[in-house]
Design a protein around this motif. Structure first.
Motif: not given
Length: 259
Positions: A1-13, A96-102, A114-121
């Motif tokens: 979850a942390l990796i996905v959130v950081v990656a998405s914020r880097l894309v945003l930047a 956003l990180f807490l939402l992604t993780w939970l 796990r696959q559906q969880a990754i798609i959700f994230m």
């Protein structure tokens, strides 16, 4: 979850950097994110709610915006000493990180795998409007609290469900509608467990769970407390609804609106 959130914020930047170079704007990243209703949230954080409509602009006033997120943003500003635009963006990125993780954890526990969880994230963090989760808006906090309340309901942590629900209804007015989810959940649980079913049996099953009843009653408390506050402030507990007329929004028949 942390990796996905950081990656998405880097894309945003990166999108911001491209936009900045293309337009020649001198706005910083946090200033570029400070758009639209962010101004309303900043006025609540800095000045509180107006005591009458003489302080409103074109009949519009900040009563339409519920208080939990501005309160949290003010707290983060005071604790960190950061400017509001920075503190609010970082705080909501944290949500956003807490939402992604939970949310991913919830997917897995619901046997989504796990696959559906990754798609959700990925959908959550790389959707078209994901930048909203890093502004002063309430979406990140609201979505996290909604997910947390449903997760607590699923795990039968009724009081925690009620607390999350109360915070949810203090975040946006739609939060109060979570209370209508609970009866459907109770019916589902009752019919899944009982061989003989009746209305009397349903109520007996329900009253064996006083924590569930208390947790359900807690959900609208954030909503009602804000109504009580507005009643004391401006003499209108429904000011958050009435002031929406200034934006051209009025309650009506939902079927008519859909048509």
């Amino acid at each position: 979850a942390l990796i996905v959130v950081v990656a998405s914020r880097l894309v945003l930047a990166a999108v911001y950097w491209y936009w900045k170079n293309e337009t020649g704007s001198d706005q910083g990243l946090f200033s570029a994110l400070f758009q639209w209703d962010c101004g309303w949230y900043s006025t609540i954080v800095e000045n509180g709610y107006p005591t009458d409509d003489s302080l409103a602009m074109n009949g519009q006033a900040s009563w339409a915006f519920f208080p939990l997120v501005p309160l949290l943003e003010r707290l983060v500003c005071q604790v960190t000493g950061l400017p509001l635009r920075v503190a609010g963006s970082l705080m909501n990125t944290g949500f956003l990180f807490l939402l992604t993780w939970l949310g991913a954890k919830f997917c897995i526990e619901l046997d989504g795998g796990r696959q559906q969880a990754i798609i959700f994230m990925l959908l959550l963090n790389f959707g078209h409007y994901n930048f909203i989760y890093s502004t002063l808006y309430t979406e990140a906090c609201f979505a996290f609290l909604l997910c947390a309340a449903l997760y607590c309901m699923y795990k039968k942590h009724w009081i925690l469900m009620g607390i999350c629900g109360a915070l949810l209804s203090a975040t946006r007015n739609l939060g109060i509608f979570l209370v209508f989810v609970i009866p459907f959940y109770c019916l589902q649980q009752y019919f899944a467990q009982k061989e003989t079913r009746s209305i009397r049996g349903l109520f007996a099953w329900l009253f064996e769970r006083p924590a569930l009843i208390l947790g359900t009653c807690l959900i609208p408390m954030g909503f009602f407390l804000y109504m009580r506050y507005l009643d004391g402030l401006v003499g209108d507990g429904m000011a958050f609804l009435h002031v929406e007329k200034a934006w051209g929004r009025t309650p009506g028949n939902p079927l008519e609106h859909l048509f």
